[in-house]
Design a protein around this motif. Structure first.
Motif, PDB file in Angstrom:
ATOM      1  N   HIS A  77       9.239   8.339 -14.739  1.00 17.13           N
ATOM      2  CA  HIS A  77      10.487   7.731 -14.255  1.00 17.13           C
ATOM      3  C   HIS A  77      11.139   8.638 -13.223  1.00 17.13           C
ATOM      4  O   HIS A  77      11.532   8.189 -12.135  1.00 17.13           O
ATOM      5  N   GLU A  78      11.260   9.905 -13.536  1.00 15.72           N
ATOM      6  CA  GLU A  78      11.882  10.862 -12.604  1.00 15.72           C
ATOM      7  C   GLU A  78      11.053  11.021 -11.332  1.00 15.72           C
ATOM      8  O   GLU A  78      11.600  11.056 -10.229  1.00 15.72           O
ATOM      9  N   ARG A  79       9.745  11.120 -11.473  1.00 14.90           N
ATOM     10  CA  ARG A  79       8.858  11.283 -10.310  1.00 14.90           C
ATOM     11  C   ARG A  79       8.935  10.060  -9.397  1.00 14.90           C
ATOM     12  O   ARG A  79       9.064  10.192  -8.178  1.00 14.90           O
ATOM     13  N   ILE A  80       8.892   8.869  -9.982  1.00 15.73           N
ATOM     14  CA  ILE A  80       8.935   7.634  -9.197  1.00 15.73           C
ATOM     15  C   ILE A  80      10.287   7.485  -8.507  1.00 15.73           C
ATOM     16  O   ILE A  80      10.352   7.097  -7.335  1.00 15.73           O
ATOM     17  N   LYS A  81      11.374   7.809  -9.206  1.00 13.81           N
ATOM     18  CA  LYS A  81      12.704   7.771  -8.575  1.00 13.81           C
ATOM     19  C   LYS A  81      12.758   8.738  -7.398  1.00 13.81           C
ATOM     20  O   LYS A  81      13.282   8.399  -6.336  1.00 13.81           O
TER      21      LYS A  81
ATOM     22  N   LEU B  22       0.828  -1.198   0.000  1.00 15.49           N
ATOM     23  CA  LEU B  22       0.000   0.000   0.000  1.00 15.49           C
ATOM     24  C   LEU B  22       0.865   1.252   0.000  1.00 15.49           C
ATOM     25  O   LEU B  22       0.607   2.198  -0.750  1.00 15.49           O
ATOM     26  N   ALA B  23       1.913   1.265   0.806  1.00 13.19           N
ATOM     27  CA  ALA B  23       2.823   2.416   0.848  1.00 13.19           C
ATOM     28  C   ALA B  23       3.498   2.631  -0.508  1.00 13.19           C
ATOM     29  O   ALA B  23       3.625   3.770  -0.971  1.00 13.19           O
ATOM     30  N   PHE B  24       3.900   1.551  -1.168  1.00 17.42           N
ATOM     31  CA  PHE B  24       4.554   1.678  -2.470  1.00 17.42           C
ATOM     32  C   PHE B  24       3.580   2.172  -3.541  1.00 17.42           C
ATOM     33  O   PHE B  24       3.867   3.126  -4.255  1.00 17.42           O
TER      34      PHE B  24
ATOM     35  N   GLY C 225       1.800   6.718  -6.788  1.00 19.10           N
ATOM     36  CA  GLY C 225       0.802   7.784  -6.812  1.00 19.10           C
ATOM     37  C   GLY C 225      -0.632   7.318  -6.969  1.00 19.10           C
ATOM     38  O   GLY C 225      -1.522   8.121  -7.255  1.00 19.10           O
ATOM     39  N   PHE C 226      -0.898   6.025  -6.763  1.00 10.79           N
ATOM     40  CA  PHE C 226      -2.269   5.537  -6.793  1.00 10.79           C
ATOM     41  C   PHE C 226      -2.996   5.971  -5.526  1.00 10.79           C
ATOM     42  O   PHE C 226      -2.381   6.441  -4.572  1.00 10.79           O
ATOM     43  N   THR C 227      -4.290   5.750  -5.509  1.00 10.88           N
ATOM     44  CA  THR C 227      -5.137   6.094  -4.373  1.00 10.88           C
ATOM     45  C   THR C 227      -5.754   4.823  -3.803  1.00 10.88           C
ATOM     46  O   THR C 227      -6.198   3.965  -4.568  1.00 10.88           O
TER      47      THR C 227
END
Length: 130
Positions: free
Chosen positions: A89-93, A17-19, A25-27
Motif C-alpha cells: 500500500h505504501e509503495r504503490i501510494k 502499461l505505465a500503471f 511494479g510488474f514487468t
C-alpha cells in the motif's frame, strides 16, 4: 492444466502499461502489433515465468460495457495477492497509485482497492495467517 494468461480490459494500453509497470511494479512480458491490434502483457516481477496479464483494449462495445458495468458496481476487475499489504500500500501510494479503500480487515483477510486509471478497480488481498 495451468492458467498461463488472463485478460483485463483497459481504455488506453500505453497508460495501462505505465500503471501496471511503474505503479504496481510488474514487468512487460510481450508487446507486438498486427495492424491496429496490439498484444500487450505484463507479469509479476516476482514470477517472470508466471501467469501473464493481457492489457486488452476495450475497443468493442461488449468489452466496454462489461468494463464500465463492473466498475460502476464497485466490483474489482482484478484481484492480486500479497504477503505484505501495508508495505505494498505504501509503495504503490509512493508510486502514484490512488486507493479507493486503504487496507481494511475483513473476514479471513485484509484488502485494499485502487483504480488503475484505465477503467478498472483492482483489489489487493493479504490472506490472514491462522
Amino acid at each position: 492444466m495451468k492458467i498461463k494468461l488472463t485478460s483485463i480490459y483497459v481504455d488506453d494500453q500505453e497508460k495501462a502499461l505505465a500503471f501496471y509497470t511503474g505503479v504496481l511494479g510488474f514487468t512487460k512480458k510481450a508487446d507486438f502489433s498486427n495492424g491496429p491490434f496490439r498484444w500487450l502483457t505484463v507479469v509479476s516481477a516476482e514470477e517472470p515465468d508466471g501467469t501473464e496479464l493481457q492489457l486488452a483494449l476495450n475497443d468493442n462495445p461488449a468489452a466496454k460495457a462489461y468494463q464500465q458495468a463492473i466498475f460502476k458496481q464497485g466490483q474489482p476487475a482484478l484481484m492480486l495477492f500479497t504477503d505484505d499489504i501495508k508495505g505494498d500500500h505504501e509503495r504503490i501510494k509512493a508510486n502514484g497509485g490512488a486507493f479507493a479503500m486503504a487496507p481494511t480487515d475483513v473476514t479471513g483477510s485484509t484488502i485494499a482497492k485502487l483504480e488503475d486509471g484505465c477503467g478498472n478497480l483492482i483489489q489487493i488481498t493479504e490472506l490472514a495467517r491462522w
